[in-house]
Design a protein around this motif. Structure first.
Motif, PDB file in Angstrom:
ATOM      1  N   ASN A 136     -60.483 -28.515 -85.224  1.00 53.93           N
ATOM      2  CA  ASN A 136     -60.654 -28.003 -86.587  1.00 53.93           C
ATOM      3  C   ASN A 136     -59.406 -27.334 -87.147  1.00 53.93           C
ATOM      4  OD1 ASN A 136     -60.605 -25.441 -85.418  1.00 53.93           O
ATOM      5  ND2 ASN A 136     -62.817 -25.112 -85.612  1.00 53.93           N
ATOM      6  N   ARG A 137     -58.366 -27.188 -86.325  1.00 57.39           N
ATOM      7  CA  ARG A 137     -57.108 -26.650 -86.856  1.00 57.39           C
ATOM      8  C   ARG A 137     -56.483 -27.599 -87.872  1.00 57.39           C
ATOM      9  NH1 ARG A 137     -53.859 -25.412 -81.456  1.00 57.39           N
ATOM     10  NH2 ARG A 137     -54.892 -27.379 -80.918  1.00 57.39           N
ATOM     11  N   LEU A 138     -56.849 -28.879 -87.816  1.00 60.13           N
ATOM     12  CA  LEU A 138     -56.323 -29.848 -88.783  1.00 60.13           C
ATOM     13  C   LEU A 138     -57.090 -29.820 -90.105  1.00 60.13           C
ATOM     14  CD1 LEU A 138     -55.469 -33.083 -86.734  1.00 60.13           C
ATOM     15  CD2 LEU A 138     -53.883 -31.547 -87.903  1.00 60.13           C
ATOM     16  N   ASP A 139     -58.225 -29.131 -90.142  1.00 64.77           N
ATOM     17  CA  ASP A 139     -59.026 -29.112 -91.368  1.00 64.77           C
ATOM     18  C   ASP A 139     -58.238 -28.543 -92.542  1.00 64.77           C
ATOM     19  OD1 ASP A 139     -61.041 -30.159 -89.880  1.00 64.77           O
ATOM     20  OD2 ASP A 139     -62.404 -28.452 -90.063  1.00 64.77           O
TER      21      ASP A 139
ATOM     22  N   ARG B 103     -65.228 -29.096 -90.320  1.00 67.73           N
ATOM     23  CA  ARG B 103     -66.022 -28.276 -89.405  1.00 67.73           C
ATOM     24  C   ARG B 103     -65.549 -26.840 -89.273  1.00 67.73           C
ATOM     25  NH1 ARG B 103     -66.858 -32.351 -84.223  1.00 67.73           N
ATOM     26  NH2 ARG B 103     -67.437 -34.230 -85.399  1.00 67.73           N
ATOM     27  N   LYS B 104     -64.379 -26.542 -89.820  1.00 74.87           N
ATOM     28  CA  LYS B 104     -63.858 -25.180 -89.698  1.00 74.87           C
ATOM     29  C   LYS B 104     -64.734 -24.234 -90.512  1.00 74.87           C
ATOM     30  CE  LYS B 104     -59.492 -22.628 -89.745  1.00 74.87           C
ATOM     31  NZ  LYS B 104     -59.571 -22.352 -88.293  1.00 74.87           N
TER      32      LYS B 104
ATOM     33  N   ASN C  80     -49.700 -29.058 -98.206  1.00 74.77           N
ATOM     34  CA  ASN C  80     -48.387 -28.437 -98.398  1.00 74.77           C
ATOM     35  C   ASN C  80     -48.377 -26.996 -97.914  1.00 74.77           C
ATOM     36  OD1 ASN C  80     -47.661 -30.832 -99.519  1.00 74.77           O
ATOM     37  ND2 ASN C  80     -47.244 -30.052-101.567  1.00 74.77           N
ATOM     38  N   SER C  81     -49.472 -26.277 -98.160  1.00 74.94           N
ATOM     39  CA  SER C  81     -49.552 -24.891 -97.721  1.00 74.94           C
ATOM     40  C   SER C  81     -49.598 -24.807 -96.192  1.00 74.94           C
ATOM     41  CB  SER C  81     -50.805 -24.233 -98.314  1.00 74.94           C
ATOM     42  OG  SER C  81     -50.926 -22.895 -97.887  1.00 74.94           O
ATOM     43  N   ALA C  82     -50.307 -25.746 -95.550  1.00 79.94           N
ATOM     44  CA  ALA C  82     -50.388 -25.757 -94.089  1.00 79.94           C
ATOM     45  C   ALA C  82     -49.009 -25.996 -93.480  1.00 79.94           C
ATOM     46  CB  ALA C  82     -51.363 -26.833 -93.629  1.00 79.94           C
ATOM     47  N   VAL C  83     -48.264 -26.942 -94.041  1.00 83.95           N
ATOM     48  CA  VAL C  83     -46.916 -27.228 -93.529  1.00 83.95           C
ATOM     49  C   VAL C  83     -45.987 -26.044 -93.797  1.00 83.95           C
ATOM     50  CG1 VAL C  83     -44.905 -28.739 -93.721  1.00 83.95           C
ATOM     51  CG2 VAL C  83     -47.213 -29.714 -93.767  1.00 83.95           C
TER      52      VAL C  83
ATOM     53  N   ASP D  54     -48.845 -32.658 -81.858  1.00 83.13           N
ATOM     54  CA  ASP D  54     -49.731 -32.128 -80.819  1.00 83.13           C
ATOM     55  C   ASP D  54     -51.151 -31.941 -81.350  1.00 83.13           C
ATOM     56  OD1 ASP D  54     -47.799 -32.114 -78.869  1.00 83.13           O
ATOM     57  OD2 ASP D  54     -47.284 -29.995 -79.113  1.00 83.13           O
ATOM     58  N   LEU D  55     -51.271 -31.473 -82.595  1.00 81.78           N
ATOM     59  CA  LEU D  55     -52.599 -31.308 -83.196  1.00 81.78           C
ATOM     60  C   LEU D  55     -53.285 -32.667 -83.372  1.00 81.78           C
ATOM     61  CD1 LEU D  55     -52.068 -28.578 -85.959  1.00 81.78           C
ATOM     62  CD2 LEU D  55     -53.129 -28.322 -83.715  1.00 81.78           C
ATOM     63  N   LEU D  56     -52.516 -33.666 -83.809  1.00 82.14           N
ATOM     64  CA  LEU D  56     -53.084 -35.008 -83.972  1.00 82.14           C
ATOM     65  C   LEU D  56     -53.585 -35.566 -82.639  1.00 82.14           C
ATOM     66  CD1 LEU D  56     -50.764 -36.999 -86.435  1.00 82.14           C
ATOM     67  CD2 LEU D  56     -53.098 -36.200 -86.830  1.00 82.14           C
ATOM     68  N   LEU D  57     -52.767 -35.405 -81.604  1.00 80.45           N
ATOM     69  CA  LEU D  57     -53.162 -35.906 -80.287  1.00 80.45           C
ATOM     70  C   LEU D  57     -54.409 -35.188 -79.784  1.00 80.45           C
ATOM     71  CD1 LEU D  57     -49.648 -36.192 -78.582  1.00 80.45           C
ATOM     72  CD2 LEU D  57     -51.065 -38.052 -79.469  1.00 80.45           C
ATOM     73  N   SER D  58     -54.469 -33.891 -80.023  1.00 82.04           N
ATOM     74  CA  SER D  58     -55.642 -33.121 -79.628  1.00 82.04           C
ATOM     75  C   SER D  58     -56.876 -33.585 -80.394  1.00 82.04           C
ATOM     76  CB  SER D  58     -55.393 -31.627 -79.885  1.00 82.04           C
ATOM     77  OG  SER D  58     -56.569 -30.873 -79.684  1.00 82.04           O
ATOM     78  N   ASP D  59     -56.702 -33.828 -81.687  1.00 77.81           N
ATOM     79  CA  ASP D  59     -57.820 -34.246 -82.538  1.00 77.81           C
ATOM     80  C   ASP D  59     -58.358 -35.613 -82.130  1.00 77.81           C
ATOM     81  OD1 ASP D  59     -59.353 -33.555 -85.060  1.00 77.81           O
ATOM     82  OD2 ASP D  59     -58.526 -35.508 -85.670  1.00 77.81           O
ATOM     83  N   ARG D  60     -57.509 -36.435 -81.563  1.00 79.04           N
ATOM     84  CA  ARG D  60     -57.941 -37.774 -81.163  1.00 79.04           C
ATOM     85  C   ARG D  60     -58.699 -37.765 -79.833  1.00 79.04           C
ATOM     86  NH1 ARG D  60     -52.534 -40.999 -83.394  1.00 79.04           N
ATOM     87  NH2 ARG D  60     -53.107 -40.739 -85.602  1.00 79.04           N
TER      88      ARG D  60
END
Length: 251
Positions: free
Chosen positions: A118-121, A6-7, A128-131, A107-113
């Motif tokens: 869309n920050r997890l997209d 959705r991002k 690897n680039s996100a991490v 925190d992102l996972l908990l928010s997504d649940r």
């Protein structure tokens, strides 16, 4: 078809996974839970059963709550740890970077649940680039933090109240009078990294960080770490607790 991301890009189009990842997700979706779990446990890129972190990220976000999701989440966290500084090198900075990156991701996972985040997209596009980006942000923060400590070296904050040090007192008596708050606080503390959790629990039981009386049991002695290190972990834990408690209060 896998759930679309959705991002939105600057040009107004949606972000999308690489075709190879889309195909991998379709193939994995046809497997049973046990087979998917076994494949996810294999972290070797050389293995024919290797599941890309992007595909694994998709399943962590989309499978139903339960044992499979918990197992896949653990597998994904292991992938993150492989991309972070080693934990056994004795470096407090590296330890803090690891904690920061993992805490942020959780925190992102908990928010997504709770509602689609869309920050997890980006993790489904290039994990690897996100991490690596999270790791750089954490490293920059701690570089500034360490320089600040160097400037303030020699100052003692032992006499300061908790609220003045961490910006938030999770053990405020007014809040603790509320059963719902106590339950939320216990959950938030349980989710802290081990050393932060132990420090917070000892503070909760009024054990001092340090004492001039050699007969007094202190957190510094119990954990074999300096006052400065304990206070750094404490401040970080307070900040995390504040963030998580505020999020729960908004739900």
């Amino acid at each position: 078809m896998a759930r679309p991301l959705r991002k939105i890009k600057l040009d107004g189009t949606l972000y999308s996974r690489r075709p190879a990842v889309e195909a991998e997700i379709q193939e994995l979706a046809a497997l049973g839970d046990c087979e998917l779990e076994l494949k996810a446990l294999d972290c070797s890129r050389a293995s024919p059963d290797f599941v890309s972190p992007e595909a694994l990220m998709h399943f962590v976000r989309n499978v139903e709550p339960g044992i499979l999701r918990d197992t896949l989440t653990e597998c994904l966290l292991k992938r993150i740890y492989l991309l972070l500084p080693r934990a056994d090198d004795g470096s407090l900075t590296n330890s803090n970077i690891r904690d920061d990156v993992v805490d942020h991701f959780i925190d992102l996972l908990l928010s997504d649940r709770v509602t689609y985040d869309n920050r997890l997209d980006y993790y489904e596009i290039n994990f690897n680039s996100a991490v690596a980006s999270d790791r750089k942000d954490a490293r920059d923060r701690h570089w500034k933090h360490e320089n600040r400590y160097d400037e303030l070296e020699g100052e003692d904050d032992a006499s300061l109240p908790i609220a003045a040090i961490g910006g938030h007192d999770p053990f405020d008596p007014t809040d603790l009078d509320q059963k719902s708050y106590r339950l939320q606080l216990d959950d938030a503390i349980d989710g802290l990294p081990e050393i932060q959790r132990r420090i917070i629990e000892m503070i909760r039981h009024d054990i001092p960080i340090d004492s001039k009386d050699p007969s007094v049991i202190t957190i510094s002695k119990a954990l074999g770490k300096s006052e400065k290190t304990i206070r750094t972990y404490r401040d970080k834990a307070f900040a995390t607790l504040r963030s998580r408690l505020e999020r729960k209060g908004e739900q």
